[in-house]
Design an enzyme around this catalytic site. Structure first.
Site, PDB file in Angstrom:
ATOM      1  N   ARG A  24       3.526  -0.212  -5.024  1.00 48.62           N
ATOM      2  CA  ARG A  24       3.378  -0.752  -3.667  1.00 48.62           C
ATOM      3  C   ARG A  24       2.058  -1.517  -3.497  1.00 48.62           C
ATOM      4  NH1 ARG A  24       6.908   1.784  -0.212  1.00 48.62           N
ATOM      5  NH2 ARG A  24       5.652   1.014   1.517  1.00 48.62           N
ATOM      6  N   ASN A  31      -1.328   2.380   5.795  1.00 43.64           N
ATOM      7  CA  ASN A  31      -0.497   1.317   5.206  1.00 43.64           C
ATOM      8  C   ASN A  31      -0.016   0.441   6.353  1.00 43.64           C
ATOM      9  OD1 ASN A  31       1.471  -0.246   3.922  1.00 43.64           O
ATOM     10  ND2 ASN A  31       3.004   1.382   4.057  1.00 43.64           N
ATOM     11  N   GLY A  32      -0.274  -0.866   6.283  1.00 39.36           N
ATOM     12  CA  GLY A  32       0.182  -1.774   7.339  1.00 39.36           C
ATOM     13  C   GLY A  32      -0.966  -2.632   7.838  1.00 39.36           C
ATOM     14  N   GLU A  37      16.358 -17.719  -9.005  1.00 40.41           N
ATOM     15  CA  GLU A  37      15.964 -16.338  -9.269  1.00 40.41           C
ATOM     16  C   GLU A  37      15.355 -16.219 -10.676  1.00 40.41           C
ATOM     17  OE1 GLU A  37      15.323 -13.834  -7.674  1.00 40.41           O
ATOM     18  OE2 GLU A  37      15.376 -12.234  -9.150  1.00 40.41           O
ATOM     19  N   CYS A  50       0.841  -1.185   0.000  1.00 42.12           N
ATOM     20  CA  CYS A  50       0.000   0.000   0.000  1.00 42.12           C
ATOM     21  C   CYS A  50       0.886   1.248   0.000  1.00 42.12           C
ATOM     22  CB  CYS A  50      -0.948   0.096   1.188  1.00 42.12           C
ATOM     23  SG  CYS A  50      -2.046  -1.297   1.342  1.00 42.12           S
ATOM     24  N   LYS A  65      11.556 -14.900 -11.489  1.00 40.09           N
ATOM     25  CA  LYS A  65      11.235 -13.806 -12.428  1.00 40.09           C
ATOM     26  C   LYS A  65      10.188 -14.255 -13.416  1.00 40.09           C
ATOM     27  CE  LYS A  65      12.445 -11.352 -10.742  1.00 40.09           C
ATOM     28  NZ  LYS A  65      13.146 -10.902  -9.604  1.00 40.09           N
ATOM     29  N   LYS A 125       5.423  -4.284  -4.449  1.00 39.74           N
ATOM     30  CA  LYS A 125       6.881  -4.289  -4.406  1.00 39.74           C
ATOM     31  C   LYS A 125       7.424  -4.438  -2.999  1.00 39.74           C
ATOM     32  CE  LYS A 125      10.914  -2.592  -6.542  1.00 39.74           C
ATOM     33  NZ  LYS A 125      11.209  -3.905  -7.124  1.00 39.74           N
ATOM     34  N   GLU A 176       6.647 -14.658 -11.783  1.00 39.82           N
ATOM     35  CA  GLU A 176       5.955 -13.461 -11.308  1.00 39.82           C
ATOM     36  C   GLU A 176       5.487 -12.541 -12.425  1.00 39.82           C
ATOM     37  OE1 GLU A 176       9.932 -11.301  -9.516  1.00 39.82           O
ATOM     38  OE2 GLU A 176       8.037 -10.686  -8.694  1.00 39.82           O
ATOM     39  N   HIS A 188      15.036 -37.272  -8.763  1.00 41.08           N
ATOM     40  CA  HIS A 188      14.511 -37.812  -7.502  1.00 41.08           C
ATOM     41  C   HIS A 188      13.005 -37.552  -7.369  1.00 41.08           C
ATOM     42  CE1 HIS A 188      18.466 -38.923  -6.017  1.00 41.08           C
ATOM     43  NE2 HIS A 188      18.901 -37.754  -6.463  1.00 41.08           N
ATOM     44  N   TRP A 240      -2.997  -2.673  -1.594  1.00 35.95           N
ATOM     45  CA  TRP A 240      -2.701  -4.087  -1.814  1.00 35.95           C
ATOM     46  C   TRP A 240      -3.487  -4.809  -0.724  1.00 35.95           C
ATOM     47  CZ3 TRP A 240      -0.419  -8.175   0.851  1.00 35.95           C
ATOM     48  CH2 TRP A 240      -0.023  -9.279   0.062  1.00 35.95           C
TER      49      TRP A 240
END
Ligand code: F6R
Length: 612
Positions: free
Chosen positions: A27, A107-108, A485, A2, A489, A607, A492, A508, A81
């Protein structure tokens, strides 16, 4: 997650808020809203969806148009968000109290919102949203208004009411509050990011400096618990623990001493797309410069002494930053006597053993709740803490004993790219320094090796990936975190399911999933594991999976089995880590472009993950 924004100044508040929210959308971007004080009532927009969906050919608040005479305008805004309650118009911020005269953005997370809400309902309050945030507005109503027959009358200053409410809520938050007719914004934070920009007869609060720099480069970072007010006569900071001391009793000189104004060197140009179709591509193209800066920012004189003295290092990070930590751990243990224990931020609090050695955290934003909590946990065990971050003044820089900046510049695209390369720059240089500079020479030139990777053609590989629903990424040794990584990428931004495996692990179990519909991306460069890796690739090929290899395009053993080779020249361990990482970022990018994805703002993400 947010983004919040508040404006007090001579400009019309609505457009300033929306413009700023566009820069904070990274955000969180499932809904947005603003509220502007119209003197007699609050004018608001609250919508699910993107700010860019808002028609821009009409005045925002037609009834405020006649307000041209007013020379002080106040408003607050939010981009969301979702945590408590799905994205919807009613759950979009700002939220109001029952009188509709108080508006808040938050925000939070308010962790104890549930009992507070139940009590407020028993006391006669009615709620309009499913959010935890709305309790803040109702609690402020209780503290601020005296209910009279003729209507609610303020019984104290808004800032005092906000301070009372901070004693009732707990969690992580940054909150902005305004009320009809007060011409004031009150702000408070507790572990949530908040910056105050100080312009010429105008002030702007925001979750980070991006919306601020268009108006001023002078900022103040309030501390946890501080109550900050802006009015047309200036800004006032009431420090936590000041007791009943009047909010504005402090002299200008006293305030400046406690709250030094930081002058930012960031320019507006640095946060604009500069002709690139997406921020992600722009940020990848910035990597040669970013890597150079990051590597050269760290010298034996600037590295915290504790990292040289301690034999044991606990590393904590999340997501992409965790992958950077894996590469660091692998190389440092290979090249020195030090022992590195790597922890995922969100799991660190469940570790039973005490924190050992020096605690090193890695976080692009410096705001990731789990990583910030890890620094605090390190402090509880009397450990010295070092934070590697990209954001000066972020929460982590205030909690850690030492900060190392990665100098990547603002990263707007939600997917981390240049910040990962900058983290690697700092961490690989740390490995060099801590292990006696075994390949310092290689690292000082490695940024140049990125340039040819930027202009490679990824088309053949993209064609293979873009038609798949599931994929595997494999690598060995230090290339295992590199492919982790790469897979992160891809998933997402393209929404293709991609799983990363240490190449030897695939047989395996996951081999059962291999088929012509499951492409495998492999990093296979000369080194101690080359022979066994090419053997693994043959086994994969024998199960019919299309194979994309990052390696030498002239190696017969690769030509024989690969459906497509992304040509990577082997130059040395550190260079290879960087070049393969960049190539995997570009592969993910071009696949997402082909699929028409929302690259800079992928679905469901934000983000900066400021909730646990
Ligand atoms: C992936 C990504 C995330 C972040 C993670 C940690 O592209 O960006 O996985 O790496 O949320 O964020 P920071 O580094 O800000 O702590």
């Amino acid at each position: 997650m947010c983004g919040i924004i508040g404006y007090g100044g001579f400009r019309e508040a609505g457009p300033v808020l929306l413009q700023g929210l566009l820069l904070l959308e990274y955000r969180g971007y499932d809904s947005f809203g603003i509220a502007v004080d119209g003197g007699d009532r609050l004018h608001a927009i609250k919508r699910v969806g993107r700010i860019s969906d808002l028609p821009n050919d009409k005045p925002l608040f037609p009834s405020l148009a006649s307000d041209g005479e007013k020379n002080w305008h106040v408003g607050i805004g939010h981009t969301r968000w979702a945590t408590h309650g799905p994205p919807s118009d009613k759950n979009a911020h700002p939220h109001y109290d029952c009188t509709g005269k108080i508006a808040i953005v938050h925000n939070g997370i308010i962790e104890n919102y549930h009992p507070l809400k139940e009590q407020l309902i028993r006391d006669g309050h009615s709620f309009s949203s499913d959010t935890d945030s709305e309790v803040i507005a109702h609690l402020i109503e209780e503290a601020y208004f005296e209910k009279k027959e003729e209507g609610p009358i303020p019984k104290r200053r808004l800032a005092e009411a906000v301070e009372i409410v901070t004693g009732k809520i707990f969690g992580s938050y940054a909150i902005l509050v305004t009320a009809v007719g007060v011409d004031e914004i009150v702000a408070v934070r507790s572990s949530g990011p908040l910056v105050l920009g100080i312009g010429d007869s105008e002030f702007i609060f925001a979750s980070d400096m991006l919306p601020i720099i268009e108006y001023t480069n002078r900022v103040v970072y309030p501390d946890d618990g501080d109550i900050v007010c802006v009015t047309n006569s200036g800004y006032h900071i009431h420090r936590k623990g000041d007791g009943k001391r009047a909010l504005d009793s402090r002299s200008e000189a006293e305030r400046k001493e406690e709250y030094p104004i930081t002058v930012l060197s960031l320019t507006l140009q640095q946060v604009k797309k500069g002709g690139y179709p997406h921020y992600m591509l722009k940020e990848i193209y910035e990597e040669p410069e970013v890597l150079y800066q990051a590597v050269h920012s760290l010298t034996p004189d600037t590295i915290p002494q504790i990292l040289l003295d301690e034999d044991y290092i606990t590393v904590v990070a999340c997501g992409t930053s965790y992958h950077a930590g894996m590469i660091f751990a692998h190389l440092l243990e290979a090249m020195s006597e030090k022992i590195v224990k790597l922890e995922i931020g969100s799991e660190f609090k469940y570790a039973h053993s005490p924190v050992r050695g020096v605690l090193l955290t890695i976080s692009q934003s410096g705001e990731t709740a789990d990583t910030v909590a890890a620094v605090r946990r390190g402090g509880c065990f009397n450990r010295e803490t070092v934070a590697i971050t990209n954001v000066l003044g972020s929460s982590i820089t205030r909690e850690a004993d030492h900060t190392l900046l990665m100098h990547a510049g603002p990263e707007i695209s939600v997917a981390a790219t240049k910040s990962f390369i900058a983290q690697l720059g700092v961490l690989l240089q740390m490995v060099n320094i801590m292990s006696g500079e075994i390949c310092g020479e290689e690292l000082s030139h490695v940024h140049k090796a990125i340039v040819p990777i930027l202009s490679l053609s990824y088309d053949a590989a993209v064609d293979i990936c873009a038609h798949s629903e599931h994929m595997f990424y494999v690598g060995r040794g230090v290339f295992y975190p590199v492919v982790m990584e790469g897979a992160l990428k891809l998933k997402e931004i393209s929404y293709i399911h991609a799983e990363a495996y240490a190449a030897g692990e695939l047989k395996h179990g996951p081999f059962a999933l291999l088929s012509p519909e499951t492409p495998v991306v492999a990093v296979c460069l000369p080194g101690p594991s080359y022979a066994v890796m090419t053997g693994n690739l043959k086994e994969i090929k024998a199960r019919g999976a299309p194979l994309i290899v990052l390696g030498d395009p002239h190696a017969p053993e690769l030509i024989d089995i690969a459906d497509c080779i992304i040509p990577i020249k082997h130059e040395g361990m550190m260079t290879d880590i960087i070049t393969t990482s960049v190539a995997l970022q570009l592969l993910a990018y071009y696949v997402a472009v082909k699929l028409g994805r929302d690259i800079d703002k992928p679905r469901n993400l934000a983000k900066s993950v400021t909730v646990e």
